[in-house]
Write an enzyme that holds these catalytic residues in place. Structure first.
Site, PDB file in Angstrom:
ATOM      1  N   ARG A 105       0.912  -0.908   0.130  1.00 38.92           N
ATOM      2  CA  ARG A 105       0.089  -0.168  -0.079  1.00 38.92           C
ATOM      3  C   ARG A 105       1.270   1.249   0.336  1.00 38.92           C
ATOM      4  O   ARG A 105       1.149   1.573   1.127  1.00 38.92           O
ATOM      5  CB  ARG A 105      -1.218  -0.050   1.212  1.00 38.92           C
ATOM      6  CG  ARG A 105      -2.003   0.862   1.140  1.00 38.92           C
ATOM      7  CD  ARG A 105      -2.499   0.906   2.911  1.00 38.92           C
ATOM      8  NE  ARG A 105      -1.796   1.700   3.251  1.00 38.92           N
ATOM      9  CZ  ARG A 105      -1.611   1.546   4.794  1.00 38.92           C
ATOM     10  NH1 ARG A 105      -2.551   0.731   5.045  1.00 38.92           N
ATOM     11  NH2 ARG A 105      -0.858   2.312   5.104  1.00 38.92           N
ATOM     12  N   HIS A 128      -3.659   4.517   4.582  1.00 37.71           N
ATOM     13  CA  HIS A 128      -4.950   3.150   4.703  1.00 37.71           C
ATOM     14  C   HIS A 128      -6.229   3.877   4.475  1.00 37.71           C
ATOM     15  O   HIS A 128      -6.816   3.938   3.099  1.00 37.71           O
ATOM     16  CB  HIS A 128      -5.384   2.796   5.782  1.00 37.71           C
ATOM     17  CG  HIS A 128      -6.731   1.954   6.422  1.00 37.71           C
ATOM     18  ND1 HIS A 128      -5.980   0.728   6.102  1.00 37.71           N
ATOM     19  CD2 HIS A 128      -7.532   2.530   7.289  1.00 37.71           C
ATOM     20  CE1 HIS A 128      -7.689   0.299   5.949  1.00 37.71           C
ATOM     21  NE2 HIS A 128      -8.281   1.386   6.798  1.00 37.71           N
ATOM     22  N   TYR A 162       4.128   5.633  11.234  1.00 41.61           N
ATOM     23  CA  TYR A 162       4.226   4.197  11.592  1.00 41.61           C
ATOM     24  C   TYR A 162       5.471   2.775  10.772  1.00 41.61           C
ATOM     25  O   TYR A 162       5.238   2.266  11.182  1.00 41.61           O
ATOM     26  CB  TYR A 162       2.981   3.270  11.426  1.00 41.61           C
ATOM     27  CG  TYR A 162       1.659   3.439  11.003  1.00 41.61           C
ATOM     28  CD1 TYR A 162       2.277   2.557   9.277  1.00 41.61           C
ATOM     29  CD2 TYR A 162       0.839   4.251  10.663  1.00 41.61           C
ATOM     30  CE1 TYR A 162       1.170   2.501   9.224  1.00 41.61           C
ATOM     31  CE2 TYR A 162      -0.022   3.766   9.988  1.00 41.61           C
ATOM     32  CZ  TYR A 162       0.509   3.182   8.603  1.00 41.61           C
ATOM     33  OH  TYR A 162      -1.165   3.582   7.897  1.00 41.61           O
TER      34      TYR A 162
END
Length: 379
Positions: free
Chosen positions: A273, A277, A286
């Protein structure tokens, strides 16, 4: 059907190659695989390329619309174009697809007007298309629920006798799309049990983009996800999710396997990805920028362009024409989003039940009376 063994751990860095089906390298060179082959020509590859470019433009425009306050949220697909476009083309028209909320590329291939996707994220409808028009279900926000829906639909296909007849224009399958995060949901695992028990004609297609929001894949599973399938009694295969030729070949093989009566398969499309998100997420909090940079070198669109140029199957004029077409699509999306009508207040009671129960009818009538007070004041 070969069950690939994968790697000893669930997560590999972008610098190493896991054990998966790959037919087109990141440099655009063709490869052969003993179990899966791409049987198309360069015309089909050009179609894949165009669809990936258009899917990326849909994603780019919708992200910009959200940033401008026109959408409440948007689920990005950046980096997953090959996983979606190849898989969508690998199905047949009579197959029914059950998406998550990120299958914008699949929706495009299925012929859905991308403006219809924006209504859900703008908050004016719950997904305003008829699933029967494209054999493409409404977006599912409840994580993993669509896997159960797909298995139930597949059991219905079997009950109708539309599997195992040998007629490729009749025999059908269901395809459940979900992400690696959904693979930890009970609904998905329960759907595996039902699919195996009833030998349902279904393909579970997991786009493992390695991040369930901020949870990395190694925190979700100690082994590759496709290893789970044999424990439920059906095959699992891992494919390079950034290789559109491979995702097409694997989806075509596994759906045709299911339609012939041989039951379910779990496909793990190993991808990344590249974006967030959703547009409410900040992935820089993160994950490492080094991984992102490494995966940029595996861009699914760039590798197809490299192949097409090497094969003299495209030229600068063709690519410029495609860029213009993508720009036109972007303008259409912007205009279409701004023109989306506000919903009628009472519309939220529509399409909930086939027969409206008394309790819901009472709530609807009460709300209608409440709204009527404002109409009287405005007169």
């Amino acid at each position: 059907m070969t069950i690939l063994t994968g790697a000893p751990t669930a997560h590999e860095s972008a610098e190493c190659e896991p054990d998966y089906v790959q037919l087109l390298t990141p440099d655009g060179e063709r490869r052969e695989h003993p179990d899966y082959a791409f049987d198309g020509d360069d015309d089909l590859v050009r179609t894949f390329y165009r669809d990936m470019v258009m899917a990326r433009r849909i994603d780019t425009e919708a992200t910009a619309l959200q940033r401008h306050g026109e959408l409440g949220i948007w689920a990005q697909l950046l980096g997953q174009e090959a996983a979606q476009i190849g898989a969508a083309h690998g199905t047949r028209r009579q197959d029914f697809i059950f998406p998550t909320y990120r299958e914008h590329g699949v929706a495009w291939v299925r012929g859905l007007d991308p403006v219809r996707l924006l209504g859900l994220f703008r908050g004016i409808d719950h997904g305003g298309w008829d699933p029967k028009d494209h054999n493409f279900g409404l977006y599912t926000v409840v994580i993993g629920a669509q896997a159960l829906h797909a298995v139930g639909y597949a059991m219905g296909i079997e009950a109708d006798g539309d599997v195992g007849t040998g007629d490729l224009d009749r025999d059908a399958v269901a395809v459940a799309h979900f992400g690696d995060g959904a693979s930890s949901q009970g609904d998905v695992l329960e759907s595996f049990v039902f699919a195996a028990t009833y030998n349902a004609p279904v393909v579970f297609y997991c786009q493992n983009n390695q991040w369930a929001i901020s949870a990395p894949i190694e925190r979700q599973s100690r082994t590759p996800l496709h290893w789970r399938a044999p424990g439920f009694g059906f095959p699992g295969v891992r494919v390079d999710g950034n290789d559109v030729l491979a995702t097409y070949a694997v989806m075509r093989a596994t759906t045709d396997r299911a339609r012939s009566g041989q039951g379910p398969t779990f496909v793990e499309a190993y991808t990344y990805r590249m974006g967030a998100h959703t547009t409410t997420d900040d992935p820089t909090r993160y994950r490492s920028g080094n991984d992102v940079d490494a995966w940029k070198r595996k861009d699914p669109i760039a590798r197809v362009e490299a192949y097409l140029r090497r094969a003299d199957a495209v030229d600068d004029a063709w690519l410029a024409s495609l860029a213009e077409e993508a720009a036109d699509l972007g303008a259409t999306l912007r205009r279409g989003c701004h023109e989306l009508p506000d919903p009628a207040p009472l519309a939220l009671f529509d399409h909930v039940y086939a027969e409206v129960p008394d309790e819901l009818a009472e709530q609807r009538d009460s709300y209608a009376a409440y709204l009527a007070q404002f109409e009287e004041v405005s007169r």
